[in-house]
Design a protein around this motif. Structure first.
Motif, PDB file in Angstrom:
ATOM      1  N   THR A  89     105.718 129.430 -75.886  1.00 45.32           N
ATOM      2  CA  THR A  89     106.193 128.512 -74.832  1.00 45.32           C
ATOM      3  C   THR A  89     106.030 128.976 -73.147  1.00 45.32           C
ATOM      4  OG1 THR A  89     108.201 129.632 -74.961  1.00 45.32           O
ATOM      5  CG2 THR A  89     108.001 128.059 -76.679  1.00 45.32           C
ATOM      6  N   GLN A  90     106.116 128.113 -72.697  1.00 40.87           N
ATOM      7  CA  GLN A  90     105.860 128.175 -71.041  1.00 40.87           C
ATOM      8  C   GLN A  90     106.608 129.450 -70.601  1.00 40.87           C
ATOM      9  OE1 GLN A  90     105.404 125.235 -68.571  1.00 40.87           O
ATOM     10  NE2 GLN A  90     104.770 123.568 -69.986  1.00 40.87           N
ATOM     11  N   GLU A 101     104.675 113.159 -70.386  1.00 44.48           N
ATOM     12  CA  GLU A 101     106.056 113.301 -70.923  1.00 44.48           C
ATOM     13  C   GLU A 101     106.791 112.147 -71.121  1.00 44.48           C
ATOM     14  OE1 GLU A 101     110.065 115.892 -69.098  1.00 44.48           O
ATOM     15  OE2 GLU A 101     108.207 115.624 -68.007  1.00 44.48           O
ATOM     16  N   SER A 147     101.959 118.872 -78.434  1.00 44.29           N
ATOM     17  CA  SER A 147     103.038 119.683 -77.255  1.00 44.29           C
ATOM     18  C   SER A 147     104.177 118.708 -77.233  1.00 44.29           C
ATOM     19  CB  SER A 147     102.296 119.740 -75.769  1.00 44.29           C
ATOM     20  OG  SER A 147     101.882 118.404 -75.627  1.00 44.29           O
ATOM     21  N   ARG A 198     106.376 119.866 -80.201  1.00 42.39           N
ATOM     22  CA  ARG A 198     106.916 121.305 -80.016  1.00 42.39           C
ATOM     23  C   ARG A 198     108.299 121.037 -78.993  1.00 42.39           C
ATOM     24  NH1 ARG A 198     101.356 122.777 -78.993  1.00 42.39           N
ATOM     25  NH2 ARG A 198     100.545 123.793 -80.909  1.00 42.39           N
ATOM     26  N   ASN A 199     107.882 120.025 -78.079  1.00 42.33           N
ATOM     27  CA  ASN A 199     109.168 120.168 -76.966  1.00 42.33           C
ATOM     28  C   ASN A 199     110.277 119.292 -77.502  1.00 42.33           C
ATOM     29  OD1 ASN A 199     107.567 121.424 -75.148  1.00 42.33           O
ATOM     30  ND2 ASN A 199     106.574 119.595 -74.324  1.00 42.33           N
ATOM     31  N   ARG A 200     109.913 118.198 -78.441  1.00 43.45           N
ATOM     32  CA  ARG A 200     111.226 117.421 -78.890  1.00 43.45           C
ATOM     33  C   ARG A 200     111.786 118.070 -79.967  1.00 43.45           C
ATOM     34  NH1 ARG A 200     111.598 111.844 -79.143  1.00 43.45           N
ATOM     35  NH2 ARG A 200     110.465 111.748 -77.028  1.00 43.45           N
TER      36      ARG A 200
END
Length: 497
Positions: free
Chosen positions: A265-266, A293, A333, A336-338
């Protein structure tokens, strides 16, 4: 050998082996050699694999295997792996001799103990080297030097000397040869730079999606830096990679000790901003990121999962590449974020990948749990009457101005035989007086017990615990943290007297 430095060159190894054989009147009938290969695992060690295959098939025309030393047999991260491979030879009545070691591999207690220690030391050497190399790479990244990987479309790798003077441009597959040289990213040919800017313009200003941009470039006969047609994924990669605004980013994906490939992750990226010449304006890049986004926000969780189910039905399997190449759904991505991770999204649509990604979920869960565990320790100390201060930078806990503590959460793993093991890394840099080690249960869902490890008695920076570890360690084991809390308690002078 993985390098040809000093004593580990294959020539030097063979010379020692020949002397060993001559002294014992052993005839060498065959040489298995893997030059330029790492001993971390069996992958790529073709000669070693042929040796093991000859042994297991019973086709070996020899009764002895001569190895330079234990580390040349392998620097396996699990010492039992090397022992298992030697056992396969022993089962075939073939003995293994380590010619450069100071012990005879004769099955005695002393030799077995030394051999086990040597196996652990060989693996530990690689672990320590990996930590040092990673730290060095991070420092170089922060100074603006490129660490590994291809430049990418529109960019080139430029070799510079220790004084920062340009030397030459590196082609695909070329590497620097001098230790003092460094690599930076510079804009590539003008036509490629213009294509990159055009991609951003089409996406940001005209609202054209990645798949259509790729189709346009392919119709015009424009290929990627690898000479391949454009795809939705390759266009998306350009739109989401911060190197196009001059940022030097490292550790987006890690593959430490050749064990597991992890997409980080970032928060785990190492990033130096504006160290390269940008070919895209920061405002344009951020606008593209915002579009990507917002595009995903318009879809609810159920919509995203339905798209993923449809893709699974069409493809039969899922991966980040399969998702990114799909034209009518968001990128990997977004999932991954959701949903926190691709693995969780896979689980929600009923897909189990062949590779075991549970370690990613466990590590993420333990990282999320750590602040709660620390809070529990702090609250317990304060409830006992202690005065607690926490260093905001290091997280070191100061109790009553008398002693310090740090908290580590130990993940429960398994040996190949199914026995639980816990690895504890002591924070020697902060040097806390007490390390509170929380051992997780077999499922890594809740604490099993606690070890209160005093710095004065801990001589090693890392510990490997089994279920039972002897009095030297289990003397510090507790079912609860009540004993720790009692150390912070205050009593009236009359009571103490």
């Amino acid at each position: 050998m993985s390098t040809d430095h000093q004593r580990y060159s294959t020539e030097n190894q063979l010379e020692t082996i020949n002397r060993f054989a001559a002294a014992r009147e052993i005839e060498i009938v065959r040489v298995y050699e893997d030059a330029g290969k790492s001993g971390l695992n069996l992958e790529g060690r073709d000669a070693f694999q042929r040796l093991l295959a000859d042994v297991e098939r019973g086709s070996a025309d020899f009764g002895t295997i001569l190895v330079y030393d234990v580390s040349r047999w392998g620097r396996f991260q699990n010492a039992d792996h090397g022992a298992h491979l030697e056992f396969l030879c022993s089962r075939a009545d073939i003995i293994v001799h380590y010619c450069g070691e100071q012990f005879e591999n004769d099955g005695s207690i002393g030799s077995n103990l030394l051999k086990t220690v040597k196996r652990v030391m060989a693996g530990e050497y690689s672990r320590e080297l990996s930590v040092k190399v990673f730290a060095g790479q991070c420092r170089l990244v922060e100074k603006g030097f490129r660490q590994g990987g291809m430049a990418g479309y529109g960019l080139r790798r430029l070799l510079i000397d220790e004084n920062g003077e340009s030397k030459s441009e590196l082609a695909i597959g070329e590497r620097k040869s001098l230790q003092t040289d460094r690599v930076i990213l510079v804009p590539g040919p003008a036509e490629e730079v213009e294509i990159v800017r055009r991609i951003y313009c089409l996406f940001v200003e005209l609202g054209i999606h990645e798949a259509e941009i790729a189709a346009r470039l392919n119709r015009e006969g424009i290929f990627t830096d690898l000479g391949r047609p454009w795809t939705r994924g390759t266009v998306h990669q350009i739109l989401t990679n911060p190197k196009y605004i001059g940022d030097n980013v490292f550790n987006r994906v890690s593959f430490k000790l050749k064990m597991r490939r992890v997409v980080n992750t970032q928060e785990h990226w190492v990033r130096a901003r504006g160290v390269f010449t940008a070919i895209v304006e920061v405002a344009t890049y951020e606008h593209a990121a915002k579009i990507i986004e917002e595009r995903s926000r318009r879809l609810g969780d159920d919509d995203l999962l339905n798209l993923l189910r449809a893709l699974l039905a069409a493809q039969g399997s899922l991966s980040s590449l399969v998702i990114d190449e799909r034209e009518d759904m968001p990128s990997s991505s977004v999932y991954r974020n959701r949903f926190g991770s691709l693995l969780r999204a896979y689980h929600l649509v009923g897909y189990s990948p062949q590779r075991d990604y549970r370690y990613i979920e466990i590590n993420r869960r333990l990282r999320a749990m750590h602040p709660d565990v620390v809070a529990t320790v702090i609250n317990g100390l304060r409830d006992a009457g202690g005065e607690v201060r926490v260093d905001p930078e290091t997280g070191l806990i100061d109790i009553n101005g008398e002693f310090t503590a740090s908290v580590v959460v130990a993940r429960c793993g398994e040996t190949p035989g199914g026995s639980p093991r816990w690895r504890i890394r002591l924070d020697t840099g902060l040097a806390p007086d007490i390390t509170v080690a929380v051992r997780m249960d077999h499922g890594n869902t809740s604490p099993l017990d606690y070890y209160l490890l005093p710095r004065l008695d801990m001589t090693e920076p890392k510990l490997r615990l089994a279920e039972c570890n002897g009095l030297s360690l289990d003397g510090y084991r507790f079912e609860t943290l009540d004993f720790l809390f009692s150390l912070a308690a205050r009593a009236q002078f009359e009571d103490a007297a």
